[in-house]
Write an enzyme that holds these catalytic residues in place. Structure first.
Site, mmCIF file in Angstrom:
data_model
loop_
_atom_site.group_PDB
_atom_site.id
_atom_site.type_symbol
_atom_site.label_atom_id
_atom_site.label_comp_id
_atom_site.label_asym_id
_atom_site.label_seq_id
_atom_site.Cartn_x
_atom_site.Cartn_y
_atom_site.Cartn_z
ATOM 1 N N ALA A 1 1.112 -1.260 0.247
ATOM 2 C CA ALA A 1 -0.046 0.328 0.405
ATOM 3 C C ALA A 1 0.604 0.951 0.388
ATOM 4 C CB ALA A 1 -0.682 -0.020 1.104
ATOM 5 N N ASN B 1 10.456 5.460 3.064
ATOM 6 C CA ASN B 1 11.017 3.902 2.905
ATOM 7 C C ASN B 1 10.846 4.100 1.506
ATOM 8 O OD1 ASN B 1 11.312 1.017 2.124
ATOM 9 N ND2 ASN B 1 10.085 0.713 4.297
ATOM 10 N N ALA C 1 11.535 1.380 -0.672
ATOM 11 C CA ALA C 1 11.619 -0.507 -1.719
ATOM 12 C C ALA C 1 9.396 0.416 -1.242
ATOM 13 C CB ALA C 1 11.830 -0.645 -0.518
ATOM 14 N N GLU D 1 11.157 3.782 17.471
ATOM 15 C CA GLU D 1 10.548 2.380 16.856
ATOM 16 C C GLU D 1 11.838 1.557 16.656
ATOM 17 O OE1 GLU D 1 9.652 2.923 12.546
ATOM 18 O OE2 GLU D 1 8.610 4.798 13.457
ATOM 19 N N ARG E 1 12.523 9.421 12.536
ATOM 20 C CA ARG E 1 11.395 8.348 13.122
ATOM 21 C C ARG E 1 11.447 8.269 15.062
ATOM 22 N NH1 ARG E 1 9.477 4.225 9.625
ATOM 23 N NH2 ARG E 1 9.292 4.967 7.298
ATOM 24 N N HIS F 1 15.902 3.720 9.255
ATOM 25 C CA HIS F 1 16.234 3.328 10.415
ATOM 26 C C HIS F 1 17.656 3.166 10.419
ATOM 27 C CE1 HIS F 1 11.979 1.564 11.017
ATOM 28 N NE2 HIS F 1 11.999 2.272 11.499
ATOM 29 N N ASP G 1 19.162 0.522 11.153
ATOM 30 C CA ASP G 1 19.870 -0.843 11.084
ATOM 31 C C ASP G 1 19.711 -0.756 8.635
ATOM 32 O OD1 ASP G 1 17.183 -0.835 10.271
ATOM 33 O OD2 ASP G 1 16.007 -2.563 11.563
ATOM 34 N N ASN H 1 8.930 -4.404 0.207
ATOM 35 C CA ASN H 1 7.980 -3.482 1.135
ATOM 36 C C ASN H 1 9.363 -2.700 2.270
ATOM 37 O OD1 ASN H 1 5.735 -2.286 1.395
ATOM 38 N ND2 ASN H 1 4.522 -4.582 2.171
ATOM 39 N N CYS I 1 15.799 -6.842 9.341
ATOM 40 C CA CYS I 1 14.110 -5.795 9.646
ATOM 41 C C CYS I 1 13.061 -7.318 10.262
ATOM 42 C CB CYS I 1 13.231 -5.235 8.500
ATOM 43 S SG CYS I 1 14.146 -3.566 7.936
#
Length: 420
Positions: free
Chosen positions: A20, A26, A28, A164, A196, A232, A234, A344, A350
């Protein structure tokens, strides 16, 4: 005497997995918005990754997908699944709890003065589709880590301070069962995408866990990295035991971060990937750093469990091949196929939450074995939708399908108490 090891708890990808495009910043997620998603394939890819890790001799756990669509959340907004606006309906269907790195921040028992492993569930308040995850995640954490002799599970930091979870938290230590240095990475807004992780949330978690200031580092994520799509930390850095594997442009003041690490942990090894070798665009596209950096049993060094996208990127793979050929701590590359998650916006790191604990102290229903993963895979193959296109989110039949699928999974795992 408990035996502390690192356990990776992977989020099982839920039956409502869809594209969606809900995650601003993000790349991707935005790029693939509106495409058809394949929930069954996605979940089976995640299960295969867990099997792979078990095969390496690593301890492996899992979390259940949350109940979707979140009817209660829609009701709190004064609407229903049938009457809600498309963006709210999509948010209620989101399967993003699959990315367990955002479930909580974890401080292992050796770091805490009370000798317990502390977990603070993340509030994820920056993004609407994730902001309603924490009650369901908290319920799982309280069940999985219910033994109060060994664990303390905390409610989320209150908004407006965005937290987060472990995606913005790293830990360095000589071994997993030794006291370590915890690195909390926060962002600052001002670029095209929101930051975030708020420093106020990071400091609050450190206080709640009782961490001493001499064992904590607060580091600002580089604004250029956030602007490039590293939503993020990571996505641009990962740590394991005494090794920090990081992109040159991960931190706003990298030398200050490295100096703070060396001051607190002189034997730390910092592996810096120069931007001249791998630019931020390639690092983020390949999710090179969104890998699981793990210690292999038997003294065989460390391995990077990374997405096949990293292998497919020539600049990234050439660099990694030279890296493991050297005499450094990273000795093995393990590409895994998690393409449905990657599309996504989430790679291997993740999908997992790292918890240092004695597996015997964890509720066994959340611990993986080859046999249990076979049972879970059978439920997925029978009940998960093969495909979900964007227009299906308004189909009442999809609600029944995804709700029934999750109920079957909870039943086979003995976790029906989590049914919403």
């Amino acid at each position: 005497m408990s035996k502390l090891v690192e356990i990776n708890f992977d989020g099982i990808i839920g039956p409502s997995h869809n594209y969606a495009g809900l995650s601003v910043g993000n790349i991707a997620s935005s790029t693939n918005a509106g495409e058809t998603a394949y929930p069954r394939e996605a979940a089976l890819q995640g299960i295969a990754k867990m099997r792979h890790n078990l095969g390496l001799g690593l301890a492996q756990g899992f979390f259940m997908p949350l109940g979707r669509p979140n009817i209660g959340w829609l009701e709190s907004l004064g609407t229903t699944i049938d009457g809600s606006e498309p963006h709210l309906r999509a948010a209620s269907f989101s399967a993003s709890s699959m990315w367990a790195a955002n479930a909580a921040t974890v401080s292992p028992a050796p770091d805490a003065p009370d000798g317990k492993c502390h977990l603070t569930v993340a509030n994820l308040q920056t993004m609407p589709h994730r902001s309603h995850e924490w009650p369901g995640t908290l319920a799982q954490l309280q069940m999985a880590f219910a033994n109060r002799e060994y664990f303390a599970v905390h409610a989320p930091v209150p908004s407006p301070f965005g937290d987060e979870g472990a995606a913005n938290h790293m830990r360095l230590c000589s071994t997993h069962d030794a006291a370590g240095v915890e690195i909390f990475v926060y962002g600052k807004s001002g670029g095209p995408f929101p930051a975030r992780q708020h420093i106020e949330a990071s400091k609050a978690v450190a206080r709640i866990h009782g961490l001493g200031l001499d064992r904590v580092i607060f580091a600002q994520q580089a604004e250029i990295a956030i602007a490039a799509g590293a939503f993020h930390n990571d996505v641009v850095a990962v740590a394991n035991e005494r090794v920090l594997f990081t992109h040159e442009q991960a931190f706003e003041q990298p030398e200050a971060v490295y100096d703070a690490i060396r001051k607190r942990m002189p034997d730390a090894e910092i592996v810096i990937v120069p931007a001249s070798n791998i630019g931020l665009e390639d690092a983020i596209k390949s999710y090179l750093f969104n890998a699981q950096l793990v210690t292999l049993p038997g003294g065989d060094g460390m391995a990077l469990i990374l997405p096949t996208e990293a292998r497919d990127n020539d600049a990234v793979w050439n660099y990694l091949t030279e890296l493991v050929a050297g005499n450094g701590p990273i000795r093995q590359l393990c590409p895994v196929d998690v393409r449905q998650s990657m599309a996504n916006g989430g790679g291997p790191a993740c999908l997992r939450l790292r918890v240092v604990a004695d597996p015997a102290t964890v509720d066994r229903r959340f611990m993986a074995t080859p046999e249990k993963l076979d049972q879970i895979a059978a439920v997925v193959e029978k009940n998960w939708p093969e495909a979900i296109s964007p227009d299906q989110l308004s189909d009442p039949a999809l609600v029944t399908t995804v709700t029934t699928a999750r109920t079957r999974l909870l039943e086979i795992c003995g976790l029906s108490a989590l049914d919403d």
